[in-house]
Design an enzyme around this catalytic site. Structure first.
Site, PDB file in Angstrom:
ATOM      1  N   LYS A 282       0.815  -1.200   0.000  1.00  0.00           N
ATOM      2  CA  LYS A 282       0.000   0.000   0.000  1.00  0.00           C
ATOM      3  C   LYS A 282       0.863   1.270   0.000  1.00  0.00           C
ATOM      4  CE  LYS A 282      -4.064  -2.148   0.643  1.00  0.00           C
ATOM      5  NZ  LYS A 282      -3.698  -3.563   0.692  1.00  0.00           N
ATOM      6  N   ASP A 283       2.077   1.177   0.537  1.00  0.00           N
ATOM      7  CA  ASP A 283       2.974   2.339   0.542  1.00  0.00           C
ATOM      8  C   ASP A 283       3.270   2.836  -0.868  1.00  0.00           C
ATOM      9  OD1 ASP A 283       3.328   2.434   3.320  1.00  0.00           O
ATOM     10  OD2 ASP A 283       4.958   0.969   3.253  1.00  0.00           O
TER      11      ASP A 283
END
Ligand code: PLP
Length: 498
Positions: A112-113
């Protein structure tokens, strides 16, 4: 390039408007009016660039109302000095024709980063372009990883506030610790009784409630979304598939123009694999998009039959971020495959809301069949795969990645493994240490998750990512719990509005 809504083709907004708003007022998702092309020459050029320049190159095709300098600033802010690997998203050769695309070298150790480090930069610039002066309130429903990644991305970003809801059922204790210890002056975290779908439905309801919107407007605030329905989340994910292909060109795995790869993605909300679909549509030579699910195999059934039916048991598994029965981003796929027919999509979504089920038409089914293959595996098979791949290939994978590795072997058994295959690795094995340790050294499993991090390090020799190694001593800042009925009050209270 303009954007329209999956549920209403008459909508026409800029990229900045789409990113600032998050979701279309009709409840549909924003999609580009056409998918730009990425040529072979552009791929050859990308092969000579680093990850950040590749990102600027690809994003420039979609975010045409951003200047190149703006995109460079956004990309540098997101990917410079924040990632544990200088490659940002390295491709690791684990076995013959099998390449793992590691997407978890960011600050929260999950993929998700990749998008959520970039989104705040895109969003704050989008807001400046569209509704100057308003404070942006980010509401997030998380199945575990998104929440922490969004908190890290938005913490102390001027002009923003962020509130994260995580389900009491289903996040690991490390994930929970990551969130409840979050630092920053503009952040809030609350547990919600129920599962991820409950949290996501609740957040969607708040977003689309005009009464709450006007209360916020009175206080010069506006909602936006950091969930994977926001176009600013999706666009950054297209980059790494193109980047992986460019890396394979550099490694000599891809030798000729048009040489194909398969892409395998462990899937929940359908965002990550949808980005791979867009990359393919741009011209990236992808043979099959392989969709991997855990026991919550609603997508496996959908891809095989064209029937989406969420009326089924919900399982809490050891790959919890894929414990999802309502894959929001699928709406963008069926929109595209229906020939951008927003009336048909609207009908399917209404059917989904009313009955929990819809069936796409034969033309869409045929396209899905040609593009995708789908498989699933349960927790026992997931753990067996973690162990096998560790023992035979000396590669330690997390449980989500293991679902993808398992499903790829199912595919390879049927169709062979001659085509180089990129398997998306979505989390560090340390993020799901209990299940990973349970697979490779069950005798070392203990009650304490932090002790298990240490044990996993001893057994595997793989370095513990710094953000997890330092988590243990941090103070809990948020212990609030609410229900889906009290979410509205919780949000207003956390924003200081009564
Ligand atoms: C979110 C997540 C997924 C699922 O990705 P989608 O884009 O929702 O399909 C898979 N693995 C991990 C570790 C995740 O955090």
């Amino acid at each position: 390039m303009n954007y329209t809504s999956t549920r209403d083709n008459s909508v026409k907004v800029t990229a900045a408007q789409a990113i600032a708003a998050g979701i279309s007022p009709d409840g549909g998702l924003y999609v580009p009016e056409s998918i730009p092309e990425y040529s072979y020459d552009e791929l050859c050029n990308a092969a000579k660039m680093d990850y950040r320049d590749r990102a600027v190159d690809v994003l420039g095709k979609y975010l045409t109302d951003f200047t190149k300098e703006e995109l460079q600033e956004c990309v540098n802010g997101a990917y410079t000095g924040k990632f544990g690997s200088t490659d940002v998203a390295p491709v690791v050769d684990i076995a013959e024709n099998r390449f793992v695309l590691e997407l978890w070298h960011g600050p929260t150790c999950a993929f998700k980063d990749m998008a959520l480090q970039l989104l705040p930069h895109l969003l704050t610039r989008s807001v400046k372009k569209t509704c100057e002066g308003k404070e942006i309130v980010i509401l997030v429903a998380t199945s575990g990883d998104t929440g922490k990644a969004a908190l890290e991305g938005f913490k102390d970003v001027p002009g923003t506030k962020i509130i994260v809801f995580y389900p009491v059922e289903g996040v690991s204790s490390i994930q929970k610790m990551q969130m409840v210890t979050q630092e920053g002056e503009n952040v809030g975290v609350c547990a919600i009784k129920g599962n991820f779908d409950d949290a996501q439905t609740g957040v969607k309801k708040i977003f689309t409630n005009p009464e709450i919107a006007s209360v916020l407007a009175e206080h010069n605030m506006a909602f936006s979304s950091a969930n994977s329905i926001n176009w600013g989340r999706l666009a950054p994910q297209i980059v790494y598939y193109i980047s992986a292909y460019a890396d394979l060109m550099n490694k000599g795995v891809i030798k000729n123009k048009g040489d194909k790869i398969n892409v395998v993605v462990p899937t929940g909300n359908f965002g990550n694999i949808l980005a791979a679909y867009y990359a393919k549509k741009m011209g990236l030579p992808i043979n099959k998009l392989i969709c991997a699910s855990n026991a919550n195999n609603v997508l496996t059934d959908f891809i095989r039959t064209g029937v989406y039916d969420r009326n089924r048991n919900f399982y809490t598994t050891m790959s919890p971020t894929m414990d999802i029965l309502k894959s929001s981003n699928l709406e963008r796929l069926i929109y595209d495959l229906s020939g951008c027919d927003s009336a048909r999509v609207k009908g399917w979504m209404e059917s989904l809301a009313a009955t929990g089920r819809y069936e796409v038409d034969d033309d869409v089914k045929a396209k899905i069949n040609e593009l995708f293959w789908a498989g699933c595996c349960d927790d026992a098979a997931t753990q067996a795969t973690v162990k096998n791949v560790f023992v035979s290939q000396n590669y330690l994978s997390d449980t989500h990645t293991a679902v993808a590795l398992n499903v790829y072997e199912q595919y390879a058994e049927k169709f062979g493994s001659e085509i180089p295959t990129v398997i998306a690795s979505t989390a560090s094995p340390y993020k799901f240490a209990p299940a990973v340790l349970g697979a490779v050294a069950p005798e070392k499993v203990t009650e304490d998750e932090f002790e298990m991090l240490e044990n996993l390090n001893r057994v595997s020799g793989v370095e513990t990512p710094a953000p997890l190694a330092t988590l243990k001593g941090k103070a809990v800042r948020f212990d609030r719990v609410c229900t889906s009925d009290t979410m509205r009050e919780t949000v207003l209270d956390m924003l200081g509005i009564d």
